[in-house]
Design an enzyme around this catalytic site. Structure first.
Site, PDB file in Angstrom:
ATOM      1  N   SER B 160     -28.045 -14.573   1.314  1.00 40.16           N
ATOM      2  CA  SER B 160     -28.069 -15.567   0.239  1.00 40.16           C
ATOM      3  C   SER B 160     -29.427 -15.571  -0.434  1.00 40.16           C
ATOM      4  CB  SER B 160     -27.794 -16.970   0.788  1.00 40.16           C
ATOM      5  OG  SER B 160     -26.557 -17.027   1.437  1.00 40.16           O
ATOM      6  N   GLU B 243     -32.110 -27.668  15.055  1.00 41.73           N
ATOM      7  CA  GLU B 243     -30.886 -28.208  14.474  1.00 41.73           C
ATOM      8  C   GLU B 243     -30.405 -29.408  15.252  1.00 41.73           C
ATOM      9  OE1 GLU B 243     -27.767 -25.701  13.341  1.00 41.73           O
ATOM     10  OE2 GLU B 243     -29.033 -24.501  12.023  1.00 41.73           O
TER      11      GLU B 243
HETATM   12  C1  LIG Z   1     -21.568 -18.398   1.631  1.00 40.59           C
HETATM   13  C2  LIG Z   1     -22.114 -17.544   2.736  1.00 40.59           C
HETATM   14  C3  LIG Z   1     -23.468 -17.437   2.892  1.00 40.59           C
HETATM   15  C4  LIG Z   1     -23.998 -16.619   3.894  1.00 40.59           C
HETATM   16  N1  LIG Z   1     -25.352 -16.486   3.955  1.00 40.59           N
HETATM   17  C5  LIG Z   1     -25.877 -15.624   4.858  1.00 40.59           C
HETATM   18  C6  LIG Z   1     -27.278 -15.361   4.858  1.00 40.59           C
HETATM   19  O1  LIG Z   1     -28.030 -15.915   4.064  1.00 40.59           O
HETATM   20  N2  LIG Z   1     -27.765 -14.479   5.747  1.00 40.59           N
HETATM   21  C7  LIG Z   1     -26.960 -13.847   6.641  1.00 40.59           C
HETATM   22  O2  LIG Z   1     -27.469 -13.091   7.430  1.00 40.59           O
HETATM   23  N3  LIG Z   1     -25.625 -14.068   6.659  1.00 40.59           N
HETATM   24  C8  LIG Z   1     -25.060 -14.935   5.786  1.00 40.59           C
HETATM   25  N4  LIG Z   1     -23.695 -15.139   5.773  1.00 40.59           N
HETATM   26  C9  LIG Z   1     -22.860 -14.359   6.677  1.00 40.59           C
HETATM   27  C10 LIG Z   1     -22.097 -15.169   7.705  1.00 40.59           C
HETATM   28  O3  LIG Z   1     -22.934 -15.526   8.751  1.00 40.59           O
HETATM   29  C11 LIG Z   1     -20.918 -14.287   8.159  1.00 40.59           C
HETATM   30  O4  LIG Z   1     -20.027 -14.182   7.084  1.00 40.59           O
HETATM   31  C12 LIG Z   1     -20.200 -14.871   9.335  1.00 40.59           C
HETATM   32  O5  LIG Z   1     -21.002 -14.821  10.485  1.00 40.59           O
HETATM   33  C13 LIG Z   1     -18.885 -14.128   9.605  1.00 40.59           C
HETATM   34  O6  LIG Z   1     -19.048 -12.749   9.667  1.00 40.59           O
HETATM   35  P1  LIG Z   1     -18.086 -11.782   8.821  1.00 40.59           P
HETATM   36  O7  LIG Z   1     -18.106 -12.242   7.435  1.00 40.59           O
HETATM   37  O8  LIG Z   1     -18.456 -10.403   9.122  1.00 40.59           O
HETATM   38  O9  LIG Z   1     -16.628 -12.064   9.380  1.00 40.59           O
HETATM   39  P2  LIG Z   1     -15.990 -11.450  10.696  1.00 40.59           P
HETATM   40  O10 LIG Z   1     -16.888 -11.683  11.843  1.00 40.59           O
HETATM   41  O11 LIG Z   1     -15.523 -10.079  10.426  1.00 40.59           O
HETATM   42  O12 LIG Z   1     -14.738 -12.403  10.848  1.00 40.59           O
HETATM   43  C14 LIG Z   1     -13.470 -12.192  10.199  1.00 40.59           C
HETATM   44  C15 LIG Z   1     -12.455 -13.168  10.800  1.00 40.59           C
HETATM   45  O13 LIG Z   1     -12.332 -12.893  12.195  1.00 40.59           O
HETATM   46  C16 LIG Z   1     -12.597 -14.038  12.951  1.00 40.59           C
HETATM   47  N5  LIG Z   1     -13.280 -13.692  14.203  1.00 40.59           N
HETATM   48  C17 LIG Z   1     -14.322 -12.858  14.389  1.00 40.59           C
HETATM   49  N6  LIG Z   1     -14.713 -12.841  15.667  1.00 40.59           N
HETATM   50  C18 LIG Z   1     -13.904 -13.699  16.314  1.00 40.59           C
HETATM   51  C19 LIG Z   1     -13.796 -14.140  17.659  1.00 40.59           C
HETATM   52  N7  LIG Z   1     -14.628 -13.717  18.618  1.00 40.59           N
HETATM   53  N8  LIG Z   1     -12.830 -15.043  17.954  1.00 40.59           N
HETATM   54  C20 LIG Z   1     -11.982 -15.502  16.998  1.00 40.59           C
HETATM   55  N9  LIG Z   1     -12.035 -15.126  15.718  1.00 40.59           N
HETATM   56  C21 LIG Z   1     -12.977 -14.242  15.381  1.00 40.59           C
HETATM   57  C22 LIG Z   1     -13.497 -14.872  12.064  1.00 40.59           C
HETATM   58  O14 LIG Z   1     -13.454 -16.228  12.412  1.00 40.59           O
HETATM   59  C23 LIG Z   1     -12.917 -14.602  10.693  1.00 40.59           C
HETATM   60  O15 LIG Z   1     -11.810 -15.444  10.477  1.00 40.59           O
HETATM   61  C24 LIG Z   1     -23.149 -15.941   4.781  1.00 40.59           C
HETATM   62  C25 LIG Z   1     -21.768 -16.080   4.635  1.00 40.59           C
HETATM   63  C26 LIG Z   1     -21.240 -16.861   3.620  1.00 40.59           C
HETATM   64  C27 LIG Z   1     -19.746 -16.968   3.485  1.00 40.59           C
END
Ligand SMILES: Cc1cc2nc3c(=O)[nH]c(=O)nc-3n(C[C@H](O)[C@H](O)[C@H](O)COP(=O)(O)OP(=O)(O)OC[C@H]3O[C@@H](n4cnc5c(N)ncnc54)[C@H](O)[C@@H]3O)c2cc1C
Lengths: 342, 387
Positions: B160, B243
């Site tokens: 972000s 936090e």
């Molecule tokens: C608006 C926004 C701002 C962000 N800002 C930042 C930032 O500034 N810096 C940064 O580093 N990151 C940032 N993020 C990243 C954010 O931390 C990740 O999107 C988040 O951790 C999920 O990872 P992913 O998108 O790879 O989804 P995935 O991990 O691939 O997940 C996909 C789906 O699978 C599910 N899933 C995954 N693992 C499991 C499990 N063990 N059990 C059950 N379900 C599971 C998830 O819940 C989700 O529904 C941001 C994300 C958003 C949406």
């Protein structure tokens, strides 16, 4: 600001919990007679520990704590499936005391007199005023002397002998006695309007506390079972669908416990926020108890559907408690029309 | 159990209220990102000059060192006054700054902390990668030590505010042979460092604040590692200890404000059939339910703060509040679309804040740990269920 029990309050809670665990284990309901949950001697014993008058000021003959302590106690009573007529006793003692019927209040406070609790039949609304008219579904009338009738306008204490019994019913909750009674311009022993004392709202808080007890008891049983029961070679609690059910159940408990503490304070201190907080509490408590109990059946599998486990008793009690002191729909209406707090 | 504040605390509340009334920006925050950055920094400078910067930072690092109750009061009044949110300032004030305070060396503290409070810099967070989202510890961006420098190669995603940031907290793999949690380091990186390429991502709400960031042999001094080499996982966990419950105060009040706005709207908006939205049973039922839940969010926040105050440790309420609030916020936004009716399609005009809120609400149940991951954490750490 501190929204957790003080040391003294925690002690009240722990003492109650220990006592109930020893004297009234829910397990016992599976092997011995389920009714009455509380016989005359046992009621006197609870009364002797000050449980009926715990939240009543000492100037009125009570123990002198407040609604918060009462709420802590009733959450434990709910957890042990103690009868909701205890809410009737607490409110009856208060109603009598507020109205200056000291002897009556005293006899309720020491457990000499038993008080039943009632809900109006939804098909035929009753009037509750200095006289009462209408049909009432009464819990724990068996052996009771008085009955507590309330709605959001006021609270009436009526001698059971002044009402007519219409029928004996079968209660969904096998631990409770259910009968139908009728009043016909029946004179009450004492009547308090909602403006004079918030009896109805206090009852709402106490029933909500009992609902919290159910929500927490069914969460605890579910977590224990999810750790112990194995399928496919692992505890069922390792499956995410079960784990996530439990997580949602625990949030509901946290939410209702926080709201219970909060509302038990605002009802006493900020009358303007009282209705919003109390109705929010009851609506959330009904949802938490019912969702948690119903989910607990699912988590326990086929065993959850039997009478060999106690889960069904919580499912049933959660329904009974919705019918007392306003349903979810009633309270949601109140929530919607309540003014925003300052 | 009490909701009382002392006379001193009430005086403090007055002081906060008066100052905000006089000093909060009158204009709303610009939607354009570059203008947004300027707006955020200007507001931070005003807070700094007024003596309100870093309310939860210790005094020795320029913060206000407020106790929990002062923080609580400040945040309540702040949100009530509807002063601007943290926006781009969020990372520096709430994540990077506190981490440097907790784990940084003296040099790092002197260099990096004051500019955050003074409103000179914006920070961003480079944690997530294309292959490391919920499973953050599997991150692959590699840092090879070369004398006084590390040479970093790899890519980050979802960063972000990256193209408007000056500094970044970056997680890199410094030991590829160690178990996955043990070979990570937390480093400070300049966003204008040569070898970096930043590409904005268009999010579904129309914003471009998310980015992919590519690192091609980027040189970062070894002295920019915070908390020791290969200790980065622990360092990023240290953020959690900041936090405490008060961190949820702003989003709790924001949710309450939106809820009350929506209730107001439902009392004024007519449905296709001519009735007021509030007169529709289905809408009324949901509004009431969510209002009750929103009210309980306040109680939960206060109970969480009380628990932290007693134990000195963040408890289960962090994950619970995050999950409860973000899901509730999303449901409120979905309900708002039923109330605005056909206006739901218009992203311009009077009622457009609601469809915009709806589109944006998806961010909160994903970012900062998804709802599913929150449920895992509650189930495993709080309830003790097996993995
Ligand atoms: C608006 C926004 C701002 C962000 N800002 C930042 C930032 O500034 N810096 C940064 O580093 N990151 C940032 N993020 C990243 C954010 O931390 C990740 O999107 C988040 O951790 C999920 O990872 P992913 O998108 O790879 O989804 P995935 O991990 O691939 O997940 C996909 C789906 O699978 C599910 N899933 C995954 N693992 C499991 C499990 N063990 N059990 C059950 N379900 C599971 C998830 O819940 C989700 O529904 C941001 C994300 C958003 C949406």
């Amino acid at each position: 600001m501190d929204l957790l029990p003080t040391e003294e309050q925690q002690q009240i809670l722990d003492t109650a919990s220990n006592y109930l665990g020893n004297e009234f284990p829910v397990q016992a309901l599976l092997t011995t007679a389920q009714r009455p949950r509380l016989n005359h001697d046992q009621l006197k014993q609870l009364a002797g520990m000050g449980w009926i008058g715990i939240g009543l000021p000492d100037t009125l003959g009570g123990v002198g704590y407040g609604l918060s302590e009462e709420a802590l106690l009733f959450a434990e009573l709910g957890r042990y499936l103690m009868p909701p007529s205890l809410v009737g006793s607490v409110l009856a003692a208060r109603t009598a005391a507020v109205r200056g019927h000291d002897d009556l209040a005293h006899a309720i406070l020491d457990g000499t007199l038993r008080v039943a609790i009632a809900t109006q039949q939804s098909s035929a609304p009753a009037t509750i005023s200095p006289t009462v008219t209408g049909n009432f579904l009464v819990f724990e009338a068996e052996g009771a002397d008085y009955i507590m009738l309330t709605d959001d306008g006021g609270a009436a204490l009526v001698a059971l002998s002044d009402l007519q019994q219409v029928s004996q019913e079968r209660c969904m909750d096998p631990t409770l006695d259910l009968t139908c009674w009728r009043g016909d311009n029946t004179t009450t022993t004492c009547f308090v309007t909602a403006d004079q004392d918030a009896i109805f709202l206090r009852g709402t808080v106490l029933i909500s506390a009992m609902l919290l007890g159910i929500a927490e008891a069914t969460l605890q049983r579910s977590v224990d079972y999810a750790q112990a029961r194995e399928q496919f070679g692992k505890p069922i609690g390792s499956f995410q669908s079960i784990k996530h059910y439990c997580a949602e159940m625990s949030i509901r408990c946290e939410c209702v416990r926080a709201m219970l503490y909060y509302a038990s304070i605002t009802l006493q201190q900020q009358p303007s926020a009282g209705p919003l907080d109390t109705s929010s509490l009851k609506a959330l408590a009904i949802d938490a108890a019912q969702e948690n109990a119903n989910t607990a059946v699912q988590i326990h599998g086929g065993m959850g559907y039997t009478q060999e486990m106690d889960i069904h008793l919580f499912v049933k009690r959660a329904q009974v408690l919705e019918s007392l002191f306003g349903s979810e729909r009633f309270h949601l209406r109140q929530v919607l029309s309540a003014a925003a707090p300052p | 159990m009490n909701l009382d504040f002392t006379e001193e605390q009430e005086q403090f509340r007055e002081r906060v209220r008066d100052w905000l009334e006089e000093n909060k920006p009158q204009e709303s925050r610009p939607e354009d990102s570059a203008e947004g950055r300027a707006f955020d920094l200007a507001w931070q400078k005003t807070l700094y000059k007024g003596g309100w910067a870093g309310i939860n930072w210790p005094q020795e690092y320029g913060g206000q060192g407020f106790d929990t109750f002062q923080q609580l009061i400040f945040l309540m009044e702040y949100a009530k006054s509807r002063a601007p949110g943290d926006h781009y300032r969020f990372n520096g004030l709430n994540l990077a700054g506190p981490t440097i305070i907790a784990c940084g060396d003296e040099q790092q503290k002197q260099t990096y902390l004051p500019p955050i409070l003074k409103g000179d810099v914006i920070w961003c967070q480079g944690f997530s990668e294309p292959g490391a989202g919920s499973d953050l510890a599997s991150l692959k961006t590699r840092a090879v030590i070369d004398g006084d420098d590390m040479i970093v190669t790899g890519s980050k995603i979802w960063t972000s505010w990256a193209r408007f940031a000056d500094w970044q907290q970056l997680l890199v793999r410094t030991d590829p042979d160690a178990p996955k949690h043990k070979g990570i380091s937390w480093v400070i990186n300049r966003m204008d460092n040569p070898g970096m390429e930043i590409r904005p991502i268009h999010d579904m709400a129309g914003g471009t604040d998310l980015h992919e960031v590519f690192y091609d042999e980027v040189r970062i001094p070894v002295k920019n590692i915070v908390g020791g080499i290969n200790n980065g996982w622990k360092v990023s966990m240290a953020q959690l200890s900041f936090e405490r419950g008060t961190a949820f105060m702003p989003s709790q009040i924001e949710t309450w404000n939106r809820m009350e706005d929506l209730l107001h709207l439902a009392n004024q908006t007519r449905l296709e059939d001519g009735r007021l939205a509030i007169e529709d049973d289905h809408i009324a039922y949901q509004l009431a339910k969510m209002r009750a839940e929103t009210r309980s969010l306040l109680a939960m926040t206060l109970m969480g703060i009380s628990r932290n105050e007693r134990t000195g440790m963040p408890g289960p309420e962090g994950s619970m509040l995050k999950l409860f609030q973000s899901e509730l916020y999303k449901r409120i936004s979905i309900l708002s679309l039923q109330i605005v009716g056909a206006e739901r399609s218009r992203l311009s005009g009077m009622a457009s804040e609601w469809p915009k809120m709806f589109l944006g609400s998806f961010a909160n149940t994903l970012g900062g740990g998804t709802s599913e991951v929150m449920r895992n954490i509650i189930g495993e750490r709080h309830l003790g269920l097996p993995k």
